[in-house]
Design an enzyme around this catalytic site. Structure first.
Site, PDB file in Angstrom:
ATOM      1  N   TYR A  50       0.503  -1.340   0.073  1.00 31.95           N
ATOM      2  CA  TYR A  50       0.553   0.265  -0.148  1.00 31.95           C
ATOM      3  C   TYR A  50       0.655   1.231   0.530  1.00 31.95           C
ATOM      4  CZ  TYR A  50      -4.280  -2.605   0.623  1.00 31.95           C
ATOM      5  OH  TYR A  50      -5.449  -3.343   0.873  1.00 31.95           O
ATOM      6  N   ASN A 113     -12.896  -3.544   4.085  1.00 30.44           N
ATOM      7  CA  ASN A 113     -14.143  -3.636   3.091  1.00 30.44           C
ATOM      8  C   ASN A 113     -13.522  -4.749   2.261  1.00 30.44           C
ATOM      9  OD1 ASN A 113     -11.395  -3.249   1.878  1.00 30.44           O
ATOM     10  ND2 ASN A 113     -12.157  -1.165   0.448  1.00 30.44           N
ATOM     11  N   HIS A 116      -9.335  -6.347  -1.651  1.00 32.58           N
ATOM     12  CA  HIS A 116      -9.331  -5.660  -2.691  1.00 32.58           C
ATOM     13  C   HIS A 116      -8.802  -6.576  -3.589  1.00 32.58           C
ATOM     14  CE1 HIS A 116      -5.724  -2.909  -3.990  1.00 32.58           C
ATOM     15  NE2 HIS A 116      -5.076  -4.066  -4.730  1.00 32.58           N
ATOM     16  N   GLU A 127       0.939  -5.468  -9.011  1.00 29.97           N
ATOM     17  CA  GLU A 127       0.768  -6.286  -8.083  1.00 29.97           C
ATOM     18  C   GLU A 127       0.962  -7.887  -7.897  1.00 29.97           C
ATOM     19  OE1 GLU A 127      -2.630  -2.468  -6.271  1.00 29.97           O
ATOM     20  OE2 GLU A 127      -3.293  -4.868  -6.616  1.00 29.97           O
TER      21      GLU A 127
HETATM   22  P1  CMP Z   1      -8.080  -1.207  -1.463  1.00 29.59           P
HETATM   23  O1  CMP Z   1      -9.137  -1.628  -2.337  1.00 29.59           O
HETATM   24  O2  CMP Z   1      -7.565  -1.881  -0.247  1.00 29.59           O
HETATM   25  O3  CMP Z   1      -7.723   0.099  -1.271  1.00 29.59           O
HETATM   26  C1  CMP Z   1      -7.025   0.867  -0.655  1.00 29.59           C
HETATM   27  C2  CMP Z   1      -7.293   0.305   1.137  1.00 29.59           C
HETATM   28  O4  CMP Z   1      -7.571   1.227   1.472  1.00 29.59           O
HETATM   29  C3  CMP Z   1      -9.148   0.471   0.345  1.00 29.59           C
HETATM   30  O5  CMP Z   1      -9.329  -0.523  -0.374  1.00 29.59           O
HETATM   31  C4  CMP Z   1     -10.167   1.385   1.817  1.00 29.59           C
HETATM   32  O6  CMP Z   1     -10.006  -0.129   3.100  1.00 29.59           O
HETATM   33  C5  CMP Z   1      -8.740   1.924   1.969  1.00 29.59           C
HETATM   34  N1  CMP Z   1      -9.344   3.403   2.503  1.00 29.59           N
HETATM   35  C6  CMP Z   1      -9.230   4.273   1.284  1.00 29.59           C
HETATM   36  N2  CMP Z   1     -10.174   5.503   1.365  1.00 29.59           N
HETATM   37  C7  CMP Z   1      -9.809   5.235   2.979  1.00 29.59           C
HETATM   38  C8  CMP Z   1     -10.809   5.979   3.678  1.00 29.59           C
HETATM   39  N3  CMP Z   1     -10.919   7.197   3.045  1.00 29.59           N
HETATM   40  N4  CMP Z   1     -10.998   5.902   4.480  1.00 29.59           N
HETATM   41  C9  CMP Z   1     -10.643   4.691   5.817  1.00 29.59           C
HETATM   42  N5  CMP Z   1     -10.288   3.808   4.523  1.00 29.59           N
HETATM   43  C10 CMP Z   1      -9.719   3.283   2.681  1.00 29.59           C
END
Ligand code: CMP
Length: 142
Positions: A50, A113, A116, A127
């Site tokens: 990340y 969430n 990814h 990636e």
């Molecule tokens: P992902 O697709 O894994 O890519 C980066 C991650 O950061 C994203 O999913 C979310 O889980 C997290 N993320 C991105 N923006 C935010 C935010 N504003 N607040 C909290 N988590 C975030």
């Protein structure tokens, strides 16, 4: 064109014993799994993955979450794989995820969430190489 995308089932999805259910969705949606592994990421691995988000307010929480338990990392192949995987994942913020998407069904919060997915073919190439060596990618032969 046929593409590959990098997909991660995050620690909360793995903790829900949802690996099989989510893999069934990938297969039903027409993806071919060409690589997969379970990993408990180190902090260094998660921070490197990340890196583009370093310095953002959610970064430390994201890294802490991603190392809180094992993840499943997989390479999915299909026509237009990057966009099709994003469609079945749903919006990054699960508050905006459409009914029937993976995040609508498995996410707990913006950070937790559940899934990814690479956001472009360029990200996918980076990636995939981050987690898999060439000899760990297994294109189908039948
Ligand atoms: P992902 O697709 O894994 O890519 C980066 C991650 O950061 C994203 O999913 C979310 O889980 C997290 N993320 C991105 N923006 C935010 C935010 N504003 N607040 C909290 N988590 C975030």
């Amino acid at each position: 064109s046929i593409e590959r995308t990098l997909s991660i089932l995050k620690p909360n999805a793995v903790a829900k014993n949802a690996i099989g259910a989510i893999y069934a969705r990938f297969e039903s949606a027409g993806f071919t799994l060409v690589a997969a592994k379970m990993l408990h990421l180190t902090r260094e691995q998660a921070e490197g993955f990340y890196a583009e988000h370093q310095g953002k307010p959610f970064f430390d929480g994201l890294v802490g979450f991603m190392i809180s338990g094992p993840v499943m990392v997989q390479v999915l192949e299909s026509e237009n794989a990057v966009h099709r995987h994003r469609d079945i994942m749903g919006a990054t913020n699960p508050a905006n995820a459409l009914a029937g998407t993976l995040r609508a069904d498995y996410a707990d919060s913006f950070t937790e969430n559940a899934v990814h997915g690479s956001d472009s073919t360029e990200s996918a190439a980076r990636e995939i190489a981050y987690f898999f060596s060439d000899n760990e990618i297994c294109p189908r032969t039948r």
